[in-house]
Structures are given as C-alpha cells and as structure tokens.
Design a protein around this motif. Structure first.
Motif, PDB file in Angstrom:
ATOM      1  N   SER A 141      44.879  39.902  36.480  1.00 39.11           N
ATOM      2  CA  SER A 141      43.310  40.327  36.836  1.00 39.11           C
ATOM      3  C   SER A 141      42.841  40.627  35.375  1.00 39.11           C
ATOM      4  O   SER A 141      43.596  41.274  34.778  1.00 39.11           O
ATOM      5  CB  SER A 141      43.567  41.508  37.899  1.00 39.11           C
ATOM      6  OG  SER A 141      42.372  42.205  37.915  1.00 39.11           O
ATOM      7  N   ARG A 166      49.946  34.694  39.003  1.00 47.44           N
ATOM      8  CA  ARG A 166      50.841  35.510  40.051  1.00 47.44           C
ATOM      9  C   ARG A 166      51.945  34.649  40.067  1.00 47.44           C
ATOM     10  O   ARG A 166      52.203  33.599  40.477  1.00 47.44           O
ATOM     11  CB  ARG A 166      50.285  35.650  41.276  1.00 47.44           C
ATOM     12  CG  ARG A 166      48.792  36.201  40.956  1.00 47.44           C
ATOM     13  CD  ARG A 166      48.189  37.791  41.624  1.00 47.44           C
ATOM     14  NE  ARG A 166      47.089  37.977  41.142  1.00 47.44           N
ATOM     15  CZ  ARG A 166      46.370  39.041  41.981  1.00 47.44           C
ATOM     16  NH1 ARG A 166      46.725  39.147  43.105  1.00 47.44           N
ATOM     17  NH2 ARG A 166      45.225  39.359  41.209  1.00 47.44           N
ATOM     18  N   GLU A 201      54.213  35.044  42.212  1.00 40.37           N
ATOM     19  CA  GLU A 201      55.004  35.494  43.677  1.00 40.37           C
ATOM     20  C   GLU A 201      55.236  34.142  44.136  1.00 40.37           C
ATOM     21  O   GLU A 201      54.784  33.069  43.852  1.00 40.37           O
ATOM     22  CB  GLU A 201      53.827  36.123  44.552  1.00 40.37           C
ATOM     23  CG  GLU A 201      52.468  35.762  44.163  1.00 40.37           C
ATOM     24  CD  GLU A 201      51.221  36.348  44.860  1.00 40.37           C
ATOM     25  OE1 GLU A 201      51.705  37.157  45.589  1.00 40.37           O
ATOM     26  OE2 GLU A 201      50.081  36.165  44.662  1.00 40.37           O
ATOM     27  N   ARG A 204      47.275  28.890  50.718  1.00 37.67           N
ATOM     28  CA  ARG A 204      46.399  29.926  50.218  1.00 37.67           C
ATOM     29  C   ARG A 204      46.706  30.392  48.854  1.00 37.67           C
ATOM     30  O   ARG A 204      45.769  31.179  48.492  1.00 37.67           O
ATOM     31  CB  ARG A 204      45.989  30.987  51.175  1.00 37.67           C
ATOM     32  CG  ARG A 204      45.879  30.576  52.669  1.00 37.67           C
ATOM     33  CD  ARG A 204      44.256  30.208  52.717  1.00 37.67           C
ATOM     34  NE  ARG A 204      44.084  29.997  54.158  1.00 37.67           N
ATOM     35  CZ  ARG A 204      44.013  28.660  54.077  1.00 37.67           C
ATOM     36  NH1 ARG A 204      44.352  27.656  53.608  1.00 37.67           N
ATOM     37  NH2 ARG A 204      43.545  28.232  55.566  1.00 37.67           N
ATOM     38  N   HIS A 205      47.865  29.980  48.393  1.00 35.55           N
ATOM     39  CA  HIS A 205      48.206  30.857  47.051  1.00 35.55           C
ATOM     40  C   HIS A 205      48.607  29.878  46.033  1.00 35.55           C
ATOM     41  O   HIS A 205      48.866  28.888  46.379  1.00 35.55           O
ATOM     42  CB  HIS A 205      49.651  31.597  47.391  1.00 35.55           C
ATOM     43  CG  HIS A 205      49.320  32.925  48.181  1.00 35.55           C
ATOM     44  ND1 HIS A 205      49.354  32.810  49.266  1.00 35.55           N
ATOM     45  CD2 HIS A 205      49.049  33.982  47.782  1.00 35.55           C
ATOM     46  CE1 HIS A 205      49.034  34.159  50.026  1.00 35.55           C
ATOM     47  NE2 HIS A 205      48.855  34.701  48.967  1.00 35.55           N
ATOM     48  N   PHE A 237      45.236  30.734  39.230  1.00 32.28           N
ATOM     49  CA  PHE A 237      44.026  30.362  39.971  1.00 32.28           C
ATOM     50  C   PHE A 237      42.862  31.227  39.051  1.00 32.28           C
ATOM     51  O   PHE A 237      43.112  31.728  38.133  1.00 32.28           O
ATOM     52  CB  PHE A 237      43.837  30.973  41.375  1.00 32.28           C
ATOM     53  CG  PHE A 237      44.347  32.540  41.671  1.00 32.28           C
ATOM     54  CD1 PHE A 237      45.436  32.945  41.374  1.00 32.28           C
ATOM     55  CD2 PHE A 237      43.512  33.416  41.732  1.00 32.28           C
ATOM     56  CE1 PHE A 237      45.638  34.575  41.511  1.00 32.28           C
ATOM     57  CE2 PHE A 237      43.463  34.875  41.810  1.00 32.28           C
ATOM     58  CZ  PHE A 237      44.664  35.230  41.645  1.00 32.28           C
ATOM     59  N   MET A 241      39.527  33.581  38.995  1.00 30.29           N
ATOM     60  CA  MET A 241      38.926  34.820  39.463  1.00 30.29           C
ATOM     61  C   MET A 241      37.822  35.173  39.104  1.00 30.29           C
ATOM     62  O   MET A 241      37.427  35.210  37.723  1.00 30.29           O
ATOM     63  CB  MET A 241      40.017  35.955  39.605  1.00 30.29           C
ATOM     64  CG  MET A 241      39.584  36.940  40.622  1.00 30.29           C
ATOM     65  SD  MET A 241      40.684  38.323  41.015  1.00 30.29           S
ATOM     66  CE  MET A 241      42.101  38.360  40.228  1.00 30.29           C
ATOM     67  N   GLU A 244      41.731  36.417  53.524  1.00 28.57           N
ATOM     68  CA  GLU A 244      40.916  37.406  52.340  1.00 28.57           C
ATOM     69  C   GLU A 244      40.468  36.483  51.082  1.00 28.57           C
ATOM     70  O   GLU A 244      41.240  35.552  50.794  1.00 28.57           O
ATOM     71  CB  GLU A 244      42.205  38.200  52.038  1.00 28.57           C
ATOM     72  CG  GLU A 244      41.391  39.152  50.654  1.00 28.57           C
ATOM     73  CD  GLU A 244      42.550  39.793  49.805  1.00 28.57           C
ATOM     74  OE1 GLU A 244      43.770  40.090  50.348  1.00 28.57           O
ATOM     75  OE2 GLU A 244      42.244  40.137  48.626  1.00 28.57           O
ATOM     76  N   GLY A 286      38.476  44.243  46.673  1.00 25.36           N
ATOM     77  CA  GLY A 286      37.899  44.968  45.571  1.00 25.36           C
ATOM     78  C   GLY A 286      37.807  46.320  45.918  1.00 25.36           C
ATOM     79  O   GLY A 286      38.417  46.973  46.908  1.00 25.36           O
ATOM     80  N   GLY A 309      33.701  47.317  41.673  1.00 21.17           N
ATOM     81  CA  GLY A 309      33.857  45.875  41.333  1.00 21.17           C
ATOM     82  C   GLY A 309      34.837  45.089  42.482  1.00 21.17           C
ATOM     83  O   GLY A 309      35.314  45.614  43.300  1.00 21.17           O
ATOM     84  N   PHE A 310      34.730  43.844  42.141  1.00 20.66           N
ATOM     85  CA  PHE A 310      35.673  43.196  43.177  1.00 20.66           C
ATOM     86  C   PHE A 310      36.083  41.821  42.525  1.00 20.66           C
ATOM     87  O   PHE A 310      35.700  41.408  41.380  1.00 20.66           O
ATOM     88  CB  PHE A 310      34.959  42.770  44.542  1.00 20.66           C
ATOM     89  CG  PHE A 310      33.689  41.975  44.497  1.00 20.66           C
ATOM     90  CD1 PHE A 310      33.687  40.446  44.255  1.00 20.66           C
ATOM     91  CD2 PHE A 310      32.577  42.694  44.100  1.00 20.66           C
ATOM     92  CE1 PHE A 310      32.706  39.708  44.215  1.00 20.66           C
ATOM     93  CE2 PHE A 310      31.175  41.739  44.116  1.00 20.66           C
ATOM     94  CZ  PHE A 310      31.465  40.438  44.102  1.00 20.66           C
ATOM     95  N   LEU A 333      36.747  37.678  43.546  1.00 22.49           N
ATOM     96  CA  LEU A 333      36.569  36.643  44.421  1.00 22.49           C
ATOM     97  C   LEU A 333      37.619  35.459  43.840  1.00 22.49           C
ATOM     98  O   LEU A 333      37.322  35.080  42.697  1.00 22.49           O
ATOM     99  CB  LEU A 333      35.167  36.281  44.232  1.00 22.49           C
ATOM    100  CG  LEU A 333      34.797  34.923  44.858  1.00 22.49           C
ATOM    101  CD1 LEU A 333      35.159  34.678  46.529  1.00 22.49           C
ATOM    102  CD2 LEU A 333      33.226  34.500  44.708  1.00 22.49           C
ATOM    103  N   ARG A 343      39.889  30.019  46.726  1.00 22.97           N
ATOM    104  CA  ARG A 343      39.800  30.514  48.217  1.00 22.97           C
ATOM    105  C   ARG A 343      38.218  30.091  48.581  1.00 22.97           C
ATOM    106  O   ARG A 343      37.815  29.579  49.423  1.00 22.97           O
ATOM    107  CB  ARG A 343      39.947  31.795  48.233  1.00 22.97           C
ATOM    108  CG  ARG A 343      41.325  32.119  47.849  1.00 22.97           C
ATOM    109  CD  ARG A 343      42.216  32.679  49.251  1.00 22.97           C
ATOM    110  NE  ARG A 343      43.450  32.686  49.080  1.00 22.97           N
ATOM    111  CZ  ARG A 343      44.212  33.934  48.885  1.00 22.97           C
ATOM    112  NH1 ARG A 343      43.632  34.990  49.563  1.00 22.97           N
ATOM    113  NH2 ARG A 343      45.542  33.906  48.825  1.00 22.97           N
TER     114      ARG A 343
END
Ligand code: 4AD
Ligand code: MG
Length: 479
Positions: free
Chosen positions: A207, A230, A232, A238-239, A243, A245, A402, A406, A446-447, A449, A453
């Motif tokens: 991030s 990531r 993971e 969805r992953h 990606f 952001m 999701e 944020g 902040g956030f 997105l 997604r």
C-alpha cells in the motif's frame, strides 16, 4: 492516404468518399460472387464491414484473408444495403499485412470460455469481451485522475520497494539481490540484510498509504494510484498478487468527510463509464445475460447498466460494525448455520459471505461499515473514545464484497505509539511516520480503492483475473 480509425468512421454521416482502414479480421463469410469481411482495429466494439466484389477484384484477393489476419483496405464508404450495419466499405484495394494460419490461430468467431482465454492472454485482447474490458479499464483510469485533478488533489508516486509493512499483514514479496543459495549470514547465523542491496530487508509495497500520509500533511489533498503486491495464497475470484490501488489521503478530513469522498468518487467514476463506454457496457450486459440464462431468476445478477445506475442514484447505507453484527447474528443463514463462519458475537472478523449478505440480501445497496474493533484493523486507525473501536471504514458492494478499505488516521503521537508498542511495530523503523505526528499533526483520513474490484463491478465480470491484462496470482506469472 491517411488511415481512418474505425470508431471515427462508424460515426460518420457522409458517404461516397474513399477511405483507408487497417485492422484484424474478426469474421469472413460470403458467396460465389462476393465476400464480407468484418474488420476490427481495437478502437471500438463494432467492426466495419468490408465488401469484396469478385467481379472487380478477382476471387484470389481473398486468399489468406482468414480470421486473425491483418489487413489494409482502401475503398468507398457507402451506406449499407444489408441489415445489421449502417455502412460498409466497398473494397478497391486489399493488402494482406500479416496472415494467420486458420489451422493454428486459436481464436475463432465463436464463444470461447474465459478459462481458455486466460491461457492465451497474449491474444485475448482480440476478443470482443477483452476489447470492451480494456477500453473500459482505460476510461476508468482516466476518470479517477479526472476526479482528483478537478478537486485539487496532487498525484503522488509512492515507492514500490519499501522496508515497511503498512498493513501489518506480513504477506509480502521480498526484494533482494542476495544469492539465495549462498546468502550472507551475520554472527548469529541469520541473513545479514545490512549486506543486501538496500542495506535492510525490503519488500514490494502492499500500500502507498503511509507515504501518502506524509505528503498529505503538507500538500493537503493527495492520492496515489499504483501497483500493490500481496503474497497471500488466496486463490479466489477477488484476489490478485499484483493489483492497482487508488489511495487518496486528505488533511483535516474526518471519517464522515472520508465516507463522503469515497461515495462521491465511486458515483463519479460509475457515471463516467455510463457516459463514455455505453457500447462496451451494452455488449458486456448482453454477454452476462447470456451467460446466466441457465440460472434461476433469483440467482441472476441485476442487468449491468441498471446496476450501474442504481449505484449513482442511491445513497449508500452507513452503519457501524456493531449494528452489522446484530443484523448478522439474527440473520437466517447465521441461525441455520449456513455461513461457513458462524457469527458468535462482537469482535468477529467479517468474511466475504457476511459482507455479501449485508449488501445483497439485507440492504440491497452498497454499505459503508465503520467503527470496527481495534484488534482486527491496522495500527494506524484512529482510536474511538470507547477505547475498543477504531474509525475504520469499509465499503461493501453488491457482487464484490469489500471494494474500499480506509479510515481516519491516528494523529495523536502518544496514542499511536502506545498502539504500535502493543502490536510490536518497532518505533525505530517508523521514525519518519511518527515525525509527522511530532510536528504539526492534524486529523486526516484516507482510503484504498482496489482498482480491479472496481473493474469487476463496472464490467459485471465474475473473476478478477479477467479485468487486468496479465493477472498475477499463485502459480501464475505467464506473459
Ligand atoms: O483494505 P486494504 O488492505 O487497505 C489498505 O491497504 C489501506 N492501506 C488503504 C488505505 O487506507 N489507503 O486494501 C484496500 C482495497 C480493498 O478494499 C480491496 O478493494 C483491494 O484494495 N484489495 C485487493 N484487490 C485485489 N487483490 C487483492 N489481493 C486485494 N487486497 C486488497
Ligand atoms: Mg481491507
């Protein structure tokens, strides 16, 4: 002669002029005397019809003109006599630029499965579906930059290689130039990262937020839009491991301002797609309806364009985590133990099945959930006065779960340091982050997105690997 882009051509109202087009053959059909070639150059979902009259050009001209081949065509743009298209080019000269062996070219003018197309991602741009997705993806990138530029935000390039772990998730790709077979060890026998390229252990960023915060606390309103990584091992629809952001960060914004910003932005970019991508959206809408033909009415998704309008036209529901837990605890699937993770009580982390229940079954609208338990959220979120919840905000979307995560940030140095100590985050490594709280700290929010997604939502596609040109996922790094 200057080439005309097919999209421009198809919007013309003047006929009888000579034109030059170039593109790839999507289809060919014909009879004894005439052939019709559908040509596409990527500029739009529609093809231009090329009419090849054998009486003028000879039948041989069609040799090698197979699906996938590239052509240059000169001819007269005429109103079409046949149904199905408004205009066509009566070919006067056709040049085969690059042939495509029909016995070897993997794409044919029929429906291929998305799984198969993923295996030939180098060619799937040439399908209607990926052409549409690629154009919409571009439009959405542009819309995001437009949105922030119009509102006085500065775009900040945050680093891709970092030594910090913003989310504390511990699932990162390491970056090293060390010889993996023969790493340099220190006296204790551990890898000596002081000898590594950066002199410390580094990874690909999860991030850009922490650096965006630094910029926001001087520039006021900033955003990043970059790749994030990531590691993971989640093989879901969805992953992705890589990606993109979008992360705005705004000084003086509190949680409500943050929610307003996110909701407004999501509505803006959705409206942008409706205003600028209608042909592609209509194509994808039809595609989705065909795909879901076999499903029961209640299992079918809402028609794509109606769904996008419903986002623009309706206010998002806003509620606290605690309220959501009450709804979930009393829900049918929870009582009947149909959730994979049954909600026992307050403090439970929400899984995507719970998020989707709230959005798709209970509220039937996007939901902004706030004030989560501190334990299940990252260290930087602002502590509420109750001492147990933080000013977090997740936005949940129909069909996605999701889409945004944020918060308002912890701007109080003492509270932040206490939290970091409790979560074992070493102060020495975060001295620069803490400095912003030492000098002129202000409330800020902040956030993030997830761009793919968002793309899933706007295109109605079901798998995140189909809305990015070259997906990166466990055991997948081809192309
Ligand atoms: O909720 P996340 O982890 O939040 C952050 O990273 C914050 N630092 C953002 C911020 O406040 N600036 O991730 C944000 C969003 C998620 O809501 C989701 O949309 C997307 O990023 N996301 C992923 N998208 C695709 N593949 C993955 N593996 C994703 N992980 C998160
Ligand atoms: Mg999140």
């Amino acid at each position: 002669m200057k080439r005309t882009i097919i999209n421009e051509l198809l919007h013309q109202n003047e006929f009888g002029n000579k034109v030059l087009v170039k593109g790839w053959v999507r289809n060919r059909r014909g009879s004894k005397n005439v052939a019709f070639v559908a040509l596409n150059d990527g500029s739009c979902i529609n093809n231009i019809q090329i009419v090849v009259d054998f009486a003028n050009l000879g039948e041989e001209v069609m040799e090698g003109i197979n699906v996938g081949a590239s052509l240059s065509v000169e001819g007269l743009l005429m109103e079409s006599k046949g149904g199905g298209q408004r205009m066509e080019i009566i070919a006067e000269k056709i040049t085969l630029l690059g042939p495509a062996d029909p016995n070897k070219y993997p794409l044919q003018p029929k429906r291929h499965s998305l799984e198969f197309l993923r295996e030939i991602a180098h060619l799937r741009f040439r399908t209607n579906t990926f052409g549409a997705i690629t154009r919409i993806r571009h439009a959405m990138i542009f819309a995001v930059h437009n949105y922030f530029n119009d509102r006085g935000f500065y775009n900040i390039h945050t680093p891709i290689i970092t030594a910090s772990d913003a989310e504390g998730a511990g699932e990162m790709f390491q970056v090293t130039t060390m010889d993996l077979k023969n790493p340099i060890l220190n006296e204790e026998g551990n890898v000596d990262y002081k000898q590594d390229f950066f002199g410390k252990k580094t990874n690909l960023t999860v991030s850009g937020q922490l650096e965006a915060e630094l910029a926001a606390l001087a520039m006021g309103r900033v955003y990043t839009f970059g790749p994030t990584f990531r590691a993971e091992n989640s093989n879901t629809t969805r992953h992705l491991a890589e990606f993109w952001m979008i992360e705005p960060e705004v000084a003086f914004n509190e949680l409500t301002d943050n929610m307003d910003l996110a909701e407004d932005m999501l509505k803006y970019v959705t409206q942008y797609a409706l205003d600028n991508c209608m042909d592609d959206l209509q194509f994808l809408s039809k595609r989705l309806q065909e795909e879901e033909k076999g499903k029961k009415a209640e299992e079918r998704s809402m028609e794509l364009i109606a769904k996008l309008h419903s986002i623009v036209d309706n206010d998002f529901v806003r509620l606290t985590y605690t309220e959501a837990i009450d709804i979930l605890r009393n829900s049918k699937p929870n009582k009947k133990k149909r959730f994979n993770y049954v909600i026992e009580g307050w403090g439970a982390d929400l899984q995507s099945e719970h998020e989707r229940y709230l959005v798709e079954k209970h509220f039937k609208k996007p939901v902004i959930l706030i004030d989560y338990p501190a334990e299940i959220k990252a260290f930087y979120m602002r502590m509420n006065d109750d001492g147990k919840t933080v000013r977090a905000m997740d936005i949940l979307f129909p069909g996605i779960g999701e889409i945004v995560g944020g918060s308002q940030r912890e701007e109080r140095l003492d509270v932040l340091m206490e939290k970091m100590a409790a979560m074992n985050i070493p102060e020495e490594e975060m001295w620069w982050f803490l400095d912003t709280r030492r000098f002129g700290s202000v409330p800020h929010s902040g956030f993030g997105l997830g761009f793919e997604r968002l793309m899933l939502f706007v295109t109605g596609m079901g798998n995140i690997r189909d809305v990015i040109p070259f997906p990166r996922a466990p055991k997948q790094a081809e192309f």
